[in-house]
Design an enzyme around this catalytic site. Structure first.
Site, short mmCIF file in Angstrom:
data_model
loop_
_atom_site.label_atom_id
_atom_site.label_comp_id
_atom_site.label_asym_id
_atom_site.label_seq_id
_atom_site.Cartn_x
_atom_site.Cartn_y
_atom_site.Cartn_z
N CYS A 36 0.86 -1.19 0.00
CA CYS A 36 0.00 0.00 0.00
C CYS A 36 0.89 1.23 0.00
O CYS A 36 1.78 1.37 0.84
CB CYS A 36 -0.90 -0.01 1.24
SG CYS A 36 -1.75 1.58 1.50
N CYS A 39 0.56 3.17 3.55
CA CYS A 39 0.90 2.59 4.85
C CYS A 39 2.28 3.11 5.32
O CYS A 39 3.15 3.42 4.50
CB CYS A 39 0.90 1.07 4.77
SG CYS A 39 -0.74 0.32 4.98
N ASN A 61 1.49 14.97 -3.36
CA ASN A 61 1.02 13.92 -4.26
C ASN A 61 2.07 13.61 -5.34
O ASN A 61 2.61 14.53 -5.95
CB ASN A 61 -0.29 14.38 -4.92
CG ASN A 61 -1.08 13.24 -5.51
OD1 ASN A 61 -0.51 12.33 -6.09
ND2 ASN A 61 -2.39 13.29 -5.35
N HIS A 99 -4.42 0.69 7.97
CA HIS A 99 -4.91 0.55 6.61
C HIS A 99 -6.42 0.28 6.54
O HIS A 99 -7.09 0.69 5.61
CB HIS A 99 -4.15 -0.62 5.95
CG HIS A 99 -4.50 -0.85 4.53
ND1 HIS A 99 -3.99 -0.09 3.50
CD2 HIS A 99 -5.34 -1.75 3.95
CE1 HIS A 99 -4.49 -0.52 2.35
NE2 HIS A 99 -5.31 -1.51 2.59
N ASN A 139 -12.62 11.27 -1.38
CA ASN A 139 -13.46 10.35 -2.14
C ASN A 139 -13.39 9.02 -1.41
O ASN A 139 -12.31 8.49 -1.19
CB ASN A 139 -12.93 10.16 -3.56
CG ASN A 139 -12.85 11.46 -4.33
OD1 ASN A 139 -13.67 12.35 -4.12
ND2 ASN A 139 -11.87 11.59 -5.19
N SER A 147 -9.81 2.91 -5.18
CA SER A 147 -9.47 1.49 -5.04
C SER A 147 -8.71 1.21 -3.75
O SER A 147 -8.74 0.10 -3.24
CB SER A 147 -8.66 1.03 -6.25
OG SER A 147 -7.60 1.95 -6.46
N HIS A 150 -7.19 2.64 2.30
CA HIS A 150 -6.43 3.31 3.37
C HIS A 150 -7.01 4.72 3.56
O HIS A 150 -7.09 5.48 2.61
CB HIS A 150 -4.94 3.38 3.01
CG HIS A 150 -4.08 3.69 4.18
ND1 HIS A 150 -3.12 2.84 4.66
CD2 HIS A 150 -4.09 4.77 5.02
CE1 HIS A 150 -2.55 3.38 5.72
NE2 HIS A 150 -3.12 4.55 5.97
N HIS A 152 -7.74 8.34 3.73
CA HIS A 152 -6.97 9.52 3.36
C HIS A 152 -7.84 10.52 2.61
O HIS A 152 -8.90 10.17 2.09
CB HIS A 152 -5.79 9.13 2.47
CG HIS A 152 -6.18 8.64 1.10
ND1 HIS A 152 -6.75 7.40 0.89
CD2 HIS A 152 -6.11 9.23 -0.11
CE1 HIS A 152 -6.98 7.25 -0.40
NE2 HIS A 152 -6.62 8.34 -1.05
N GLN A 154 -7.48 14.36 0.07
CA GLN A 154 -6.58 15.07 -0.82
C GLN A 154 -6.76 16.57 -0.67
O GLN A 154 -7.83 17.04 -0.27
CB GLN A 154 -6.85 14.68 -2.27
CG GLN A 154 -6.64 13.21 -2.53
CD GLN A 154 -6.76 12.91 -4.01
OE1 GLN A 154 -6.00 13.44 -4.83
NE2 GLN A 154 -7.73 12.09 -4.36
N HIS A 282 -18.36 24.96 6.12
CA HIS A 282 -19.13 23.74 6.39
C HIS A 282 -18.54 22.59 5.60
O HIS A 282 -17.78 22.81 4.65
CB HIS A 282 -20.60 23.94 6.02
CG HIS A 282 -20.82 24.38 4.60
ND1 HIS A 282 -20.62 25.68 4.19
CD2 HIS A 282 -21.20 23.70 3.49
CE1 HIS A 282 -20.89 25.79 2.89
NE2 HIS A 282 -21.23 24.59 2.44
ZN LIG Z 1 -21.30 24.39 0.49
ZN LIG Z 2 -2.40 1.24 3.71
#
Ligand SMILES: [Zn+2]
Ligand SMILES: [Zn+2]
Length: 338
Positions: A36, A39, A61, A99, A139, A147, A150, A152, A154, A282
């Site tokens: 991963c 990890c 990134n 993870h 997401n 996919s 883990h 996280h 962005q 918010h």
């Molecule tokens: Zn809003």
């Molecule tokens: Zn992981």
């Protein structure tokens, strides 16, 4: 806030469905995976090694969608078209070294720690003069294209302001100029007065499924006091906000006893030095599922026509969430209950 109407057609909820479904195989995940890229201690594609982190971990990134090395001189397009270089900084924030956890399963104290990281990132990135907006989002789930489970999120810190926040900022400022009031405070007031869509509140934070929800389980969390961004929340407000977030996420997971997929976005004022006194920070959650294994498809009305058609009444969906316990189903398993 978005200057758009929502069409509610709740009577269509039970019409027969013959479309595609989403499978959520409940596989037991390990708490560490050697391959991963998130990890602790693992090597990423850039040949950089993750810290042996024990709480949160922030890194740039390796495949940024925006970078400062993006081409600056781009050819002028023909005719009416315009273009500009999109540059910025893209980062990843790991919520936990584990993870197999999700945000819903972190302790409220750990979530508060994550909120502090978001405060620092917004402040640090927003201070840079070339950065006009800091978009923080998660997401979650394979149905929204993720996919790697883990936990996280962005960060896209960019030289442009994303459309939704630009609209919300403009509409909020106009409301303030016209009425002398904060738009989001009027929304909180209306949700309080109605009461049917409130999901949780404590002294300084509130969670609700708004009257104008576009998705069946679209939910909001906000501080009660107006802050243009997360950065100015006090320590007490951070603690309360973390509690509200935790309860909300647990309820979503408990609904169908599955990790609830969503797109989560922090809605914060741009950092371009403009007047954003009307903006009220918010977090919005946009979960794509209407029922277990049933996606809300964006189709003719939404993609074609530009307005959401909701198949559900927000009061009914809010009632489903209100009925959920505030203890995560996984926690119940761990404590040895059925
Ligand atoms: Zn809003
Ligand atoms: Zn992981």
């Amino acid at each position: 806030m978005r200057e758009e109407w929502i069409i509610v057609a709740a009577h269509r909820q039970n019409r027969p469905w013959h479309g595609e479904t989403v499978e959520h195989a409940q596989s037991a995940l390990p708490d560490y995976l050697p391959d991963c890229y998130l990890c602790p201690g693992n090597l990423r594609v850039s040949d950089k090694r993750n810290d042996l982190y024990t709480s949160t971990f922030v890194f740039d990134n390796d495949h940024p969608c925006v970078g400062f090395d993006a081409p600056q001189d781009i050819a002028k397009p023909e005719g009416i078209y315009r273009n500009r270089a999109a540059v910025g900084i893209a980062r990843v924030v790991c919520y936990s070294p584990q993870h197999n956890l999700t945000l819903a399963e972190l302790e409220a104290g750990e979530i508060a720690g994550l909120l502090r990281v978001w405060q620092e990132q917004y402040s640090e990135l927003g201070r840079r003069k070339e950065i006009r907006h800091v978009l923080i989002f998660e997401n979650k789930g394979e149905v929204v294209g993720v996919s790697n489970p883990h936990p996280h999120c962005q960060i896209y810190a960019t030289n442009f302001i994303f459309k939704t926040m630009e609209t919300e900022a403009r509409v909020s400022q106009r409301h303030l100029a016209e009425s002398g009031r904060i738009l989001f405070q009027d929304i909180i007031k209306a949700e309080h007065e109605d009461g049917r869509r409130l999901l949780f509140e404590n002294e300084t934070a509130i969670a609700f499924l708004p009257y104008f929800a576009r998705y069946a389980y679209e939910v909001y969390v906000a501080p009660k006091r107006t802050h243009a961004s997360i950065a100015t929340l006090t320590e007490d407000e951070v603690t309360d906000f973390a509690e509200a977030l935790k309860v909300l996420l647990v309820k979503l997971d408990n609904l169908w006893r599955m990790p609830f997929p969503y797109v989560m976005t922090l809605h914060q004022a741009p950092t371009d030095g403009g007047d954003y006194r009307g903006f009220h920070f918010h977090i919005e959650f946009h979960p794509p599922l209407r029922r277990p294994n049933l996606l809300k498809y964006l189709a003719g009305p939404e993609i074609g026509g530009g307005n959401f058609l909701s198949d559900t009444a927000p009061e009914e969906k809010a009632a489903e969430l209100q009925a959920q316990p505030e203890v995560h189903y996984n926690q119940t398993y761990r404590d040895g209950e059925p």
